[in-house]
Design a protein around this motif. Structure first.
Motif, PDB file in Angstrom:
ATOM      1  N   TYR A  33       0.826  -1.206   0.000  1.00  0.00           N
ATOM      2  CA  TYR A  33       0.000   0.000   0.000  1.00  0.00           C
ATOM      3  C   TYR A  33       0.865   1.263   0.000  1.00  0.00           C
ATOM      4  O   TYR A  33       0.543   2.237  -0.679  1.00  0.00           O
ATOM      5  CB  TYR A  33      -0.965  -0.001   1.189  1.00  0.00           C
ATOM      6  N   HIS A  36       2.189   1.768  -3.481  1.00  0.00           N
ATOM      7  CA  HIS A  36       1.088   2.266  -4.317  1.00  0.00           C
ATOM      8  C   HIS A  36       0.832   3.743  -4.039  1.00  0.00           C
ATOM      9  O   HIS A  36       0.727   4.552  -4.967  1.00  0.00           O
ATOM     10  CB  HIS A  36      -0.182   1.455  -4.081  1.00  0.00           C
ATOM     11  N   ASN A  37       0.731   4.110  -2.777  1.00  0.00           N
ATOM     12  CA  ASN A  37       0.454   5.501  -2.404  1.00  0.00           C
ATOM     13  C   ASN A  37       1.560   6.449  -2.853  1.00  0.00           C
ATOM     14  O   ASN A  37       1.308   7.623  -3.113  1.00  0.00           O
ATOM     15  CB  ASN A  37       0.219   5.626  -0.901  1.00  0.00           C
ATOM     16  N   ALA A  38       2.783   5.923  -2.978  1.00  0.00           N
ATOM     17  CA  ALA A  38       3.915   6.727  -3.447  1.00  0.00           C
ATOM     18  C   ALA A  38       3.953   6.804  -4.979  1.00  0.00           C
ATOM     19  O   ALA A  38       4.832   7.454  -5.542  1.00  0.00           O
ATOM     20  CB  ALA A  38       5.224   6.145  -2.916  1.00  0.00           C
ATOM     21  N   GLY A  39       3.012   6.123  -5.651  1.00  0.00           N
ATOM     22  CA  GLY A  39       2.914   6.213  -7.099  1.00  0.00           C
ATOM     23  C   GLY A  39       3.741   5.205  -7.883  1.00  0.00           C
ATOM     24  O   GLY A  39       3.935   5.364  -9.083  1.00  0.00           O
ATOM     25  N   HIS A  40       4.228   4.165  -7.224  1.00  0.00           N
ATOM     26  CA  HIS A  40       5.076   3.186  -7.909  1.00  0.00           C
ATOM     27  C   HIS A  40       4.297   2.260  -8.828  1.00  0.00           C
ATOM     28  O   HIS A  40       4.838   1.761  -9.812  1.00  0.00           O
ATOM     29  CB  HIS A  40       5.889   2.379  -6.910  1.00  0.00           C
ATOM     30  N   PRO A  42      -0.165   1.226  -9.973  1.00  0.00           N
ATOM     31  CA  PRO A  42      -1.584   1.472  -9.713  1.00  0.00           C
ATOM     32  C   PRO A  42      -2.256   0.290  -9.019  1.00  0.00           C
ATOM     33  O   PRO A  42      -1.714  -0.818  -8.990  1.00  0.00           O
ATOM     34  CB  PRO A  42      -2.162   1.663 -11.117  1.00  0.00           C
ATOM     35  N   TRP A  53      -4.140  -6.006  -7.304  1.00  0.00           N
ATOM     36  CA  TRP A  53      -2.961  -5.489  -7.988  1.00  0.00           C
ATOM     37  C   TRP A  53      -2.718  -6.317  -9.238  1.00  0.00           C
ATOM     38  O   TRP A  53      -2.721  -7.546  -9.193  1.00  0.00           O
ATOM     39  CB  TRP A  53      -1.757  -5.560  -7.045  1.00  0.00           C
ATOM     40  N   ASP A  57       1.749  -4.881 -13.597  1.00  0.00           N
ATOM     41  CA  ASP A  57       2.221  -3.654 -12.956  1.00  0.00           C
ATOM     42  C   ASP A  57       3.310  -3.960 -11.931  1.00  0.00           C
ATOM     43  O   ASP A  57       4.287  -3.208 -11.804  1.00  0.00           O
ATOM     44  CB  ASP A  57       1.062  -2.918 -12.281  1.00  0.00           C
ATOM     45  N   TYR A  61       7.219  -2.779 -12.051  1.00  0.00           N
ATOM     46  CA  TYR A  61       7.866  -2.138 -10.905  1.00  0.00           C
ATOM     47  C   TYR A  61       9.188  -2.837 -10.586  1.00  0.00           C
ATOM     48  O   TYR A  61      10.214  -2.181 -10.406  1.00  0.00           O
ATOM     49  CB  TYR A  61       6.940  -2.154  -9.689  1.00  0.00           C
TER      50      TYR A  61
END
Length: 72
Positions: A33, A36-40, A42, A53, A57, A61
């Motif tokens: 999470y 994800h919140n850091a934009g790595h 979606p 997820w 993706d 990453y």
């Protein structure tokens, strides 16, 4: 998906639960999470409060985080 090796046989569009994503990345669910919140990568919201997820993706990453080491 029981092991990271199992992910190699899965299609790119496979949706993983938070627990499966964490196991695949080798991190905790909280870290999934946070990443994800850091934009790595979606998330796919299946329903309110349920996030999955996409395997492709997560693979992308990992590809951006992998460095080759020169030998010799």
């Amino acid at each position: 998906m029981n092991t990271i090796e199992d992910a190699g046989n899965l299609p790119d569009d496979r949706l993983l639960t938070s627990q499966e994503a964490a196991r695949y990345l080798g991190v905790s669910r909280q870290t999934v999470y946070s990443l994800h919140n850091a934009g790595h990568f979606p998330a796919v919201e299946i329903s309110p409060g349920r996030t999955n997820w996409r395997l492709s993706d997560l693979r992308d990453y990992i590809g951006t985080r992998t460095r080759r080491v020169r030998t010799g």
